[in-house]
Design an enzyme around this catalytic site. Structure first.
Site, PDB file in Angstrom:
ATOM      1  N   ASP A 150       0.823  -1.220   0.000  1.00 19.79           N
ATOM      2  CA  ASP A 150       0.000   0.000   0.000  1.00 19.79           C
ATOM      3  C   ASP A 150       0.853   1.266   0.000  1.00 19.79           C
ATOM      4  O   ASP A 150       0.352   2.357  -0.282  1.00 19.79           O
ATOM      5  CB  ASP A 150      -0.982   0.004   1.187  1.00 19.79           C
ATOM      6  CG  ASP A 150      -0.320   0.065   2.552  1.00 19.79           C
ATOM      7  OD1 ASP A 150       0.926   0.001   2.631  1.00 19.79           O
ATOM      8  OD2 ASP A 150      -1.058   0.197   3.555  1.00 19.79           O
ATOM      9  N   GLU A 151       2.154   1.122   0.317  1.00 21.24           N
ATOM     10  CA  GLU A 151       3.002   2.321   0.368  1.00 21.24           C
ATOM     11  C   GLU A 151       3.188   2.958  -0.999  1.00 21.24           C
ATOM     12  O   GLU A 151       3.627   4.110  -1.092  1.00 21.24           O
ATOM     13  CB  GLU A 151       4.366   2.002   0.994  1.00 21.24           C
ATOM     14  CG  GLU A 151       4.236   1.611   2.449  1.00 21.24           C
ATOM     15  CD  GLU A 151       5.492   1.783   3.280  1.00 21.24           C
ATOM     16  OE1 GLU A 151       6.402   2.515   2.853  1.00 21.24           O
ATOM     17  OE2 GLU A 151       5.562   1.186   4.358  1.00 21.24           O
ATOM     18  N   LYS A 154       9.286  -0.072  -4.855  1.00 18.29           N
ATOM     19  CA  LYS A 154       8.167  -1.016  -4.979  1.00 18.29           C
ATOM     20  C   LYS A 154       7.187  -0.539  -6.061  1.00 18.29           C
ATOM     21  O   LYS A 154       6.621  -1.348  -6.801  1.00 18.29           O
ATOM     22  CB  LYS A 154       7.441  -1.177  -3.637  1.00 18.29           C
ATOM     23  CG  LYS A 154       8.206  -1.962  -2.595  1.00 18.29           C
ATOM     24  CD  LYS A 154       8.428  -3.430  -2.943  1.00 18.29           C
ATOM     25  CE  LYS A 154       7.160  -4.253  -2.948  1.00 18.29           C
ATOM     26  NZ  LYS A 154       7.471  -5.711  -3.128  1.00 18.29           N
TER      27      LYS A 154
HETATM   28  P1  NAD Z   1      11.388  -9.530   4.532  1.00 14.39           P
HETATM   29  O1  NAD Z   1      12.388  -8.429   4.486  1.00 14.39           O
HETATM   30  O2  NAD Z   1      11.063 -10.173   5.831  1.00 14.39           O
HETATM   31  O3  NAD Z   1      11.854 -10.719   3.549  1.00 14.39           O
HETATM   32  C1  NAD Z   1      12.396 -10.467   2.285  1.00 14.39           C
HETATM   33  C2  NAD Z   1      13.024 -11.766   1.772  1.00 14.39           C
HETATM   34  O4  NAD Z   1      13.515 -11.540   0.452  1.00 14.39           O
HETATM   35  C3  NAD Z   1      14.200 -12.246   2.617  1.00 14.39           C
HETATM   36  O5  NAD Z   1      14.102 -13.638   2.852  1.00 14.39           O
HETATM   37  C4  NAD Z   1      15.416 -11.936   1.739  1.00 14.39           C
HETATM   38  O6  NAD Z   1      16.507 -12.825   1.952  1.00 14.39           O
HETATM   39  C5  NAD Z   1      14.824 -12.079   0.338  1.00 14.39           C
HETATM   40  N1  NAD Z   1      15.566 -11.304  -0.659  1.00 14.39           N
HETATM   41  C6  NAD Z   1      15.943 -10.004  -0.583  1.00 14.39           C
HETATM   42  N2  NAD Z   1      16.631  -9.657  -1.686  1.00 14.39           N
HETATM   43  C7  NAD Z   1      16.660 -10.760  -2.496  1.00 14.39           C
HETATM   44  C8  NAD Z   1      17.200 -11.030  -3.783  1.00 14.39           C
HETATM   45  N3  NAD Z   1      17.882 -10.084  -4.464  1.00 14.39           N
HETATM   46  N4  NAD Z   1      17.022 -12.249  -4.307  1.00 14.39           N
HETATM   47  C9  NAD Z   1      16.338 -13.220  -3.626  1.00 14.39           C
HETATM   48  N5  NAD Z   1      15.838 -13.022  -2.390  1.00 14.39           N
HETATM   49  C10 NAD Z   1      15.974 -11.808  -1.836  1.00 14.39           C
HETATM   50  O7  NAD Z   1      10.083  -8.952   3.825  1.00 14.39           O
HETATM   51  P2  NAD Z   1       8.544  -9.190   4.174  1.00 14.39           P
HETATM   52  O8  NAD Z   1       8.137  -8.243   5.216  1.00 14.39           O
HETATM   53  O9  NAD Z   1       8.319 -10.637   4.338  1.00 14.39           O
HETATM   54  O10 NAD Z   1       7.882  -8.690   2.797  1.00 14.39           O
HETATM   55  C11 NAD Z   1       7.736  -9.589   1.705  1.00 14.39           C
HETATM   56  C12 NAD Z   1       7.130  -8.843   0.523  1.00 14.39           C
HETATM   57  O11 NAD Z   1       5.866  -8.314   0.910  1.00 14.39           O
HETATM   58  C13 NAD Z   1       7.951  -7.653   0.048  1.00 14.39           C
HETATM   59  O12 NAD Z   1       7.875  -7.608  -1.348  1.00 14.39           O
HETATM   60  C14 NAD Z   1       7.264  -6.443   0.665  1.00 14.39           C
HETATM   61  O13 NAD Z   1       7.448  -5.299  -0.121  1.00 14.39           O
HETATM   62  C15 NAD Z   1       5.828  -6.914   0.645  1.00 14.39           C
HETATM   63  N6  NAD Z   1       4.952  -6.329   1.684  1.00 14.39           N
HETATM   64  C16 NAD Z   1       5.327  -6.340   2.988  1.00 14.39           C
HETATM   65  C17 NAD Z   1       4.459  -5.842   3.961  1.00 14.39           C
HETATM   66  C18 NAD Z   1       4.842  -5.862   5.420  1.00 14.39           C
HETATM   67  O14 NAD Z   1       4.108  -5.299   6.237  1.00 14.39           O
HETATM   68  N7  NAD Z   1       5.931  -6.491   5.831  1.00 14.39           N
HETATM   69  C19 NAD Z   1       3.225  -5.316   3.578  1.00 14.39           C
HETATM   70  C20 NAD Z   1       2.876  -5.306   2.215  1.00 14.39           C
HETATM   71  C21 NAD Z   1       3.738  -5.834   1.278  1.00 14.39           C
HETATM   72  O1  DAU Z   2       2.331  -0.640   4.601  1.00 13.83           O
HETATM   73  C1  DAU Z   2       3.046  -1.764   4.194  1.00 13.83           C
HETATM   74  C2  DAU Z   2       4.497  -1.601   4.590  1.00 13.83           C
HETATM   75  O2  DAU Z   2       4.554  -1.738   6.003  1.00 13.83           O
HETATM   76  C3  DAU Z   2       5.412  -2.617   3.910  1.00 13.83           C
HETATM   77  O3  DAU Z   2       5.394  -2.387   2.526  1.00 13.83           O
HETATM   78  C4  DAU Z   2       6.833  -2.499   4.457  1.00 13.83           C
HETATM   79  O4  DAU Z   2       7.656  -3.523   3.898  1.00 13.83           O
HETATM   80  C5  DAU Z   2       6.807  -2.645   5.948  1.00 13.83           C
HETATM   81  O5  DAU Z   2       8.118  -2.450   6.480  1.00 13.83           O
HETATM   82  C6  DAU Z   2       5.836  -1.641   6.584  1.00 13.83           C
HETATM   83  O6  DAU Z   2       6.336  -0.300   6.460  1.00 13.83           O
HETATM   84  P1  DAU Z   2       6.230   0.764   7.670  1.00 13.83           P
HETATM   85  O7  DAU Z   2       7.259   1.787   7.489  1.00 13.83           O
HETATM   86  O8  DAU Z   2       4.824   1.204   7.862  1.00 13.83           O
HETATM   87  O9  DAU Z   2       6.584  -0.244   8.905  1.00 13.83           O
HETATM   88  P2  DAU Z   2       7.546  -0.077  10.163  1.00 13.83           P
HETATM   89  O10 DAU Z   2       7.308  -1.284  11.020  1.00 13.83           O
HETATM   90  O11 DAU Z   2       8.935   0.250   9.801  1.00 13.83           O
HETATM   91  O12 DAU Z   2       6.911   1.186  10.912  1.00 13.83           O
HETATM   92  C7  DAU Z   2       5.543   1.209  11.292  1.00 13.83           C
HETATM   93  C8  DAU Z   2       5.274   2.567  11.918  1.00 13.83           C
HETATM   94  O13 DAU Z   2       5.981   2.652  13.172  1.00 13.83           O
HETATM   95  C9  DAU Z   2       5.756   3.738  11.103  1.00 13.83           C
HETATM   96  O14 DAU Z   2       4.857   4.837  11.265  1.00 13.83           O
HETATM   97  C10 DAU Z   2       7.106   4.091  11.716  1.00 13.83           C
HETATM   98  C11 DAU Z   2       6.912   3.745  13.168  1.00 13.83           C
HETATM   99  N1  DAU Z   2       8.129   3.276  13.883  1.00 13.83           N
HETATM  100  C12 DAU Z   2       8.854   2.276  13.332  1.00 13.83           C
HETATM  101  C13 DAU Z   2       9.983   1.798  13.969  1.00 13.83           C
HETATM  102  C14 DAU Z   2      10.811   0.689  13.342  1.00 13.83           C
HETATM  103  C15 DAU Z   2       8.464   3.827  15.107  1.00 13.83           C
HETATM  104  O15 DAU Z   2       7.785   4.731  15.627  1.00 13.83           O
HETATM  105  N2  DAU Z   2       9.582   3.362  15.736  1.00 13.83           N
HETATM  106  C16 DAU Z   2      10.361   2.371  15.205  1.00 13.83           C
HETATM  107  O16 DAU Z   2      11.405   2.007  15.832  1.00 13.83           O
END
Ligand code: NAD
Ligand code: DAU
Length: 340
Positions: free
Chosen positions: A125-126, A154
């Site tokens: 969603d970012e 992204k």
């Molecule tokens: P994460 O950082 O936990 O995991 C990423 C994985 O990708 C790791 O296992 C890493 O080793 C692998 N990776 C990184 N670079 C690579 C490369 N060049 N080749 C092969 N593998 C590689 O991420 P996540 O939080 O599990 O997110 C997974 C996907 O979902 C991402 O595309 C992220 O943008 C998307 N996403 C995440 C969130 C969230 O809240 N975490 C929300 C919406 C979408």
């Molecule tokens: O919205 C989806 C995204 O959510 C994914 O695409 C990203 O991969 C994932 O990392 C996440 O992004 P955010 O930046 O929203 O997540 P993060 O956990 O880093 O931060 C969540 C909120 O908390 C944000 O407003 C920043 C704040 N924050 C984060 C950290 C790490 C703090 O206040 N303190 C912190 O130490």
């Protein structure tokens, strides 16, 4: 037997997805392709690592030759691999451009050469940017306006996936999900960082005024949505996925502290993240109406269960924090790794 290539399967969401797919579909085998960056942790998959329908391949999505060396048939691809942490992208955007943009195009090219039947691109969603307090939630037609280098990379990959559909008629589907939480999340993201810090009696760094809002979804709900889209989604379409759980960061932090029996004395307001998006909210009507999607977890119960998981699995995040998890691949796979 259908083979799904899952990229980034050693990460947080990818590992949850692999467990779900293996459990729910007995006619599916999974090839997990992951470069094992700092975020990749094969311990996340210890429950399935010896399963006959699971194979791991250490490879980089930017490496076209390594992709072409895969001899197994690849029927479908679910693409999670990415650099995922906004703060890291602010420090150094280069790896984000390499993996998220170039890596996605390299993977799309591979998928086209192989003629895969489905390519699910897991976006975020970012890509939509930030909302004001009374703005309507992001819909699939909200213009893209990414604000961080992570979000811009992204958005680049999301648009390349779209272009592959339009240019080459590739069977691409795109999901854009809100903030995930749950088991196996790397303790650099808000929720696991706050839980681990509180458990160690460390300070909890809250950025800015703590009033930024995120729409939280349990990782298992996100994984079910991705799998629904993989199976039943219409190619060329984008599907938003959300948790309908908008919460202010400070409220999330307070809930975690309460669950762990702490007062608020550990909270520290720190310098704000540069370009910090104020609010995310997802309109998920499309996936609900078209694919019958519904979340199973409500945020309060899901967060309580997540806090309990980090309490029970303390050795898991302690090994991550100490760096010990990095040796798991060599210990587990050593020389017996065969190229699939
Ligand atoms: P994460 O950082 O936990 O995991 C990423 C994985 O990708 C790791 O296992 C890493 O080793 C692998 N990776 C990184 N670079 C690579 C490369 N060049 N080749 C092969 N593998 C590689 O991420 P996540 O939080 O599990 O997110 C997974 C996907 O979902 C991402 O595309 C992220 O943008 C998307 N996403 C995440 C969130 C969230 O809240 N975490 C929300 C919406 C979408
Ligand atoms: O919205 C989806 C995204 O959510 C994914 O695409 C990203 O991969 C994932 O990392 C996440 O992004 P955010 O930046 O929203 O997540 P993060 O956990 O880093 O931060 C969540 C909120 O908390 C944000 O407003 C920043 C704040 N924050 C984060 C950290 C790490 C703090 O206040 N303190 C912190 O130490």
């Amino acid at each position: 037997m259908k083979t799904i290539l899952v990229t980034g399967g050693a990460g947080f969401i990818g590992s949850n997805y692999i467990r779900l797919v293996l459990q729910q579909h007995s006619d599916v085998q999974v090839l997990n392709l992951d470069a094992l960056t700092y975020a990749g942790n094969l311990e996340n998959l210890s429950a399935v690592e010896r399963a006959p329908r699971y194979t791991f391949l250490k490879a980089d999505i930017c490496d076209a030759a390594a992709l072409d060396a895969i001899t197994a048939s690849v029927d479908e691809i679910v693409h999670f691999a990415a650099e995922s942490h906004v703060d890291r992208s602010i420090e150094d955007a280069a790896t984000f451009l390499r993996t998220n943009v170039l890596g996605t195009q390299t993977l799309l090219d591979f998928a086209r050469r192989r003629g895969v039947a489905r390519f699910v691109h897991v976006s975020t969603d970012e890509v939509y940017g930030s909302l004001g307090p009374t703005d309507p939630a992001f819909s699939e037609t909200t213009p893209l306006a990414p604000n961080s280098p992570y979000a811009a990379s992204k958005a680049g990959s999301d648009l390349l996936a779209r272009a592959a559909f339009h240019t080459h008629s590739m069977p691409v589907l795109i999901t854009r999900c809100s903030n995930n939480y749950g088991p196996y999340q790397f303790p650099e993201k808000l929720i696991p960082l706050m839980i681990a810090n509180a458990m160690e009696g460390k300070q909890l760094p809250v950025y800015g005024d703590g009033m930024n809002v995120r729409d939280w979804i349990h990782v298992e709900d996100h994984c079910r949505a991705v799998d629904l889209v993989r199976r039943d989604g219409r190619v060329g379409e984008v599907y938003n996925v959300g948790g309908r759980s908008e919460r202010r960061n400070i409220d999330v932090v307070r809930t975690i502290l309460r669950a762990l029996g702490h007062g608020e004395e550990l909270i520290r307001y720190v310098k704000d993240r540069l370009g910090h998006d104020r609010r995310y909210a997802i309109n998920d009507e499309k996936i609900r109406a078209e694919l019958g999607y519904a979340t199973l977890h409500n945020f309060e119960d899901g967060l309580a269960a997540t806090v309990a998981w980090y309490q029970q699995q303390r050795p898991w995040w302690e090994r991550v924090r100490s760096g010990d998890y990095r040796g798991y691949y060599e210990r587990m796979y050593g020389s017996r790794l065969a190229q699939p």
